[in-house]
Design an enzyme around this catalytic site. Sequence first.
Site, PDB file in Angstrom:
ATOM      1  N   MET A  91      20.006  61.261  62.580  1.00 40.06           N
ATOM      2  CA  MET A  91      20.342  62.186  63.663  1.00 40.06           C
ATOM      3  C   MET A  91      20.273  63.648  63.227  1.00 40.06           C
ATOM      4  SD  MET A  91      20.614  59.902  65.859  1.00 40.06           S
ATOM      5  CE  MET A  91      21.106  60.861  67.281  1.00 40.06           C
ATOM      6  N   ARG A  92      19.166  63.986  62.625  1.00 39.24           N
ATOM      7  CA  ARG A  92      18.919  65.370  62.233  1.00 39.24           C
ATOM      8  C   ARG A  92      17.511  65.749  62.648  1.00 39.24           C
ATOM      9  NH1 ARG A  92      22.743  68.547  61.295  1.00 39.24           N
ATOM     10  NH2 ARG A  92      21.465  69.791  59.903  1.00 39.24           N
ATOM     11  N   ILE A  93      17.359  66.967  63.165  1.00 37.93           N
ATOM     12  CA  ILE A  93      16.029  67.487  63.446  1.00 37.93           C
ATOM     13  C   ILE A  93      15.534  68.156  62.167  1.00 37.93           C
ATOM     14  CG2 ILE A  93      14.684  69.138  64.784  1.00 37.93           C
ATOM     15  CD1 ILE A  93      16.656  68.688  67.080  1.00 37.93           C
ATOM     16  N   HIS A 110      11.327  55.577  68.203  1.00 36.96           N
ATOM     17  CA  HIS A 110      11.999  56.182  69.353  1.00 36.96           C
ATOM     18  C   HIS A 110      12.107  55.140  70.460  1.00 36.96           C
ATOM     19  CE1 HIS A 110      13.316  59.516  71.884  1.00 36.96           C
ATOM     20  NE2 HIS A 110      12.545  59.019  72.843  1.00 36.96           N
TER      21      HIS A 110
END
Length: 201
Positions: A91-93, A110
């Site tokens: 959960m990191r861009i 996804h």
Amino acid sequence: MRKRVAILISGRGSNMRSLIAAAADPSFPAEVVLVISNVADAEGLKHAAAAGIATKIVPHKAFPSREEFDAAVDAALGEARIEIVCQAGFMRILSDWFARKWEGRLLNIHPSLLPAFKGVHVHEQALEAGVRISGCTVHFVVPELDAGPIILQAAVPVEAGDTPETLAARVLAEEHKLYPAALRLIAEGHVKLVNGRALFA
């Protein structure tokens, strides 16, 4: 030689588990040698450790910028001589430079049929749009969010009375099959990222 794979997680790591299970077969063309989490108590770390896989915690809150966090992750990947990186509920861009450095070797899954329903709350988006078919996508990661070239997709019918939770459960079952299949293709060199497209050999 089997390709050396790292998996990036933030939580329970259910897709990580499917990749580890697939790679447990000696004939699989990749081996999972490292699991990195940005969350210290991520449930997936316990499973990875129990499977005999090295784990590393890189807490994003310990770094003043996204770039410095990504640099720490990149250093860990380099130390482990990683060849392919799989994001699995990470959960990191990632910063642009990281995506570009690992381009063609960085995968993500996804829970929609991209390019439809990018970002978060994907199943809510699908139900609100009234689509009859949803699914999941494994794609190469590029700087633009959820926009990388598609490697594989699996379709899942949307049923009457579906909730985000029931749809998510059926999609997740397909994710667990799709991600190992995509990793196999990449590790065997059957799919490569060339000029912004996924080319099949």
